[in-house]
Design an enzyme around this catalytic site. Sequence first.
Site, mmCIF file in Angstrom:
data_model
loop_
_atom_site.group_PDB
_atom_site.id
_atom_site.type_symbol
_atom_site.label_atom_id
_atom_site.label_comp_id
_atom_site.label_asym_id
_atom_site.label_seq_id
_atom_site.Cartn_x
_atom_site.Cartn_y
_atom_site.Cartn_z
ATOM 1 N N ARG A 84 -8.639 2.267 1.596
ATOM 2 C CA ARG A 84 -9.712 1.348 1.200
ATOM 3 C C ARG A 84 -9.449 0.678 -0.138
ATOM 4 N NH1 ARG A 84 -14.276 5.391 0.871
ATOM 5 N NH2 ARG A 84 -15.776 3.753 1.335
ATOM 6 N N LYS B 208 -13.783 2.320 8.194
ATOM 7 C CA LYS B 208 -13.081 1.197 7.544
ATOM 8 C C LYS B 208 -13.470 -0.121 8.196
ATOM 9 C CE LYS B 208 -9.834 -1.161 5.362
ATOM 10 N NZ LYS B 208 -9.683 -1.348 3.934
ATOM 11 N N CYS C 50 -7.973 -8.663 4.865
ATOM 12 C CA CYS C 50 -8.869 -7.672 5.469
ATOM 13 C C CYS C 50 -10.118 -8.256 6.100
ATOM 14 C CB CYS C 50 -9.279 -6.662 4.396
ATOM 15 S SG CYS C 50 -7.868 -5.840 3.639
ATOM 16 N N ILE D 222 0.835 -1.200 0.000
ATOM 17 C CA ILE D 222 0.000 0.000 0.000
ATOM 18 C C ILE D 222 0.873 1.253 0.000
ATOM 19 C CG2 ILE D 222 -1.707 1.311 1.338
ATOM 20 C CD1 ILE D 222 -2.889 -1.174 0.014
ATOM 21 N N ASP E 96 11.482 2.871 4.891
ATOM 22 C CA ASP E 96 11.136 1.493 5.234
ATOM 23 C C ASP E 96 12.330 0.851 5.911
ATOM 24 O OD1 ASP E 96 8.694 -0.534 4.018
ATOM 25 O OD2 ASP E 96 10.454 -1.486 4.946
ATOM 26 N N GLY F 31 -11.397 -15.350 3.379
ATOM 27 C CA GLY F 31 -9.956 -15.176 3.554
ATOM 28 C C GLY F 31 -9.507 -13.787 3.158
ATOM 29 N N ARG G 256 -17.549 -23.163 -3.366
ATOM 30 C CA ARG G 256 -17.787 -21.817 -3.915
ATOM 31 C C ARG G 256 -18.894 -21.788 -4.963
ATOM 32 N NH1 ARG G 256 -15.224 -18.295 -0.543
ATOM 33 N NH2 ARG G 256 -13.157 -19.040 -0.077
#
Length: 431
Positions: free
Chosen positions: A157, A220, A274, A11, A30, A271, A411
């Site tokens: 998002r 969120k 998020c 992200i 980082d 899964g 599924r």
Amino acid sequence: MRIAVVALGKIGLPLAVQFADSGHEVIGVDVNQAAVNTINEGLEPFPGEAHLQEKLSELIPAGRLRATSDYADAIPGADAVVLVAPVFVNDETWEPDFRYMDAATRSLAEHLTPGTLVSYETTLPVGTTRNRWKPMLEEGSGLVEGKDFHLAYSPERVLTGRVFADLRKYPKLIGALSDEGNRLARAFYEAVLQFDERPDLPRPNGVWDLGTTEASEMAKLAETTYRDVNIGLANQFGLFAAANGIDVYKVIEACNSQPYSHIHRPGIAVGGHCIPVYPRLYLSTDPDADIVRVARQLNASMPERLVAQAEGILGDLTGLKAVVLGAAYRGGVKETAFSGVFPTVQALTQRGADVVVHDPIYTDDELRALGFEPYALGGDVDVAVLQTDHAEYRDLGPERLPGVKLLVDGRNATDPARWVGTPRIVVGTAA
Ligand SMILES: NC(=O)c1ccc[n+]([C@@H]2O[C@H](COP(=O)([O-])OP(=O)(O)OC[C@H]3O[C@@H](n4cnc5c(N)ncnc54)[C@H](O)[C@@H]3O)[C@@H](O)[C@H]2O)c1
Ligand SMILES: CC(=O)N[C@H]1[C@@H](OP(=O)(O)OP(=O)(O)OC[C@H]2O[C@@H](n3ccc(=O)[nH]c3=O)[C@H](O)[C@@H]2O)O[C@H](CO)[C@@H](O)[C@@H]1O
């Protein structure tokens, strides 16, 4: 503007690129020196993000974006700092694990100078920005929030793989600790993002100020928890339908034909980074939310339920060869975070089955690295459990799974016409 982005992951790096592409000077920080070096060579450190490589190839040589592992190089004098290091959730306790964000916040505080807007984008339990980051930043910097610097929260998002498109598509939600913080956060995001026209939205697409950090933190968690609870409801309907000879997909399609019903699809597993995680973060600040807990528990129980159903049909699974079709957490993505493959393999293994895994987008070596024995279509097998709705499985028939005595389609992703004559259980329909 001079902008610093803390944490250049899947992200943070696209965000840094977006800000630089909007004409600002951006330094990313980082702790992963290898990733920093790769970025500074103009190369993407991970694959799969549309347009990332072409944008890095332009921005890095032009000096408009660079990466560093040294906070002292990036933070002092920045007009805005955006943080998007990860927060995890403890698997046992469901409590948030802030260790990476704490470390990033302490490093940021050490180098924070007056006049900076700090915006957190990592998904957080409600109240974290005010109760955790504000005191940590104030203590570490000796500065005062609302006077020397301003603190905002703006949830991210977007979906990885299509970050640049999603940044244009979704309103940017913000909330700060003061009116001035809200004003600065709005001005910042309006300067670094461009928005598509969205006539379908109740107000113009752009920066939407929710007023407080708590409201934007909750937004969120609420949108992701909604999805988990909705899938939980679909699974509950599916269990009832299956027990009563009803096809839940026909029911859901019928319900959703009027505009006020948006029932999701039942499935073997929820899964991804998020949707199974954020309801737990929500529960950490609203422990009375039983509806959320029950939905989460039901969704997490689905692999075990479906494998138990298979055992009920086949009898003992001991010694049977079982293939799990799909390692990815959903169709078309190469990602196994919280994938249903893990509990499905576990449920089968616990019953003594000899378990192998197939996935069209993973190599055999990649499947082995995930701890699975790879399977190639065409090999002998007794039972198959479809875990991922990969498009490749739509046309899969029993002839590609020689010896298969039962397909558990978790599924509803296979074509029933191909399975005439071979037992097939579909989640949410009668066996
Ligand atoms: N991945 C998604 O689809 C997604 C979508 C929306 C929101 N988010 C949010 O973004 C957060 C980050 O996700 P991601 O996918 O970018 O994670 P990621 O694992 O791809 O990247 C995390 C980065 O943080 C760096 N890092 C760790 N500790 C650090 C520190 N102290 N200082 C500086 N850098 C540090 C790591 O080296 C790594 O590069 C998530 O926790 C989530 O809240 C993710
Ligand atoms: C469509 C959607 O909201 N995507 C969000 C989601 O993407 P994410 O990539 O997590 O994908 P989904 O929300 O579509 O799916 C999550 C899991 O739920 C399962 N599933 C999904 C739908 C359904 O009806 N039934 C079902 O069982 C999927 O198979 C998958 O295992 O999380 C990201 C991180 O917060 C958000 O940025 C994305 O905006």
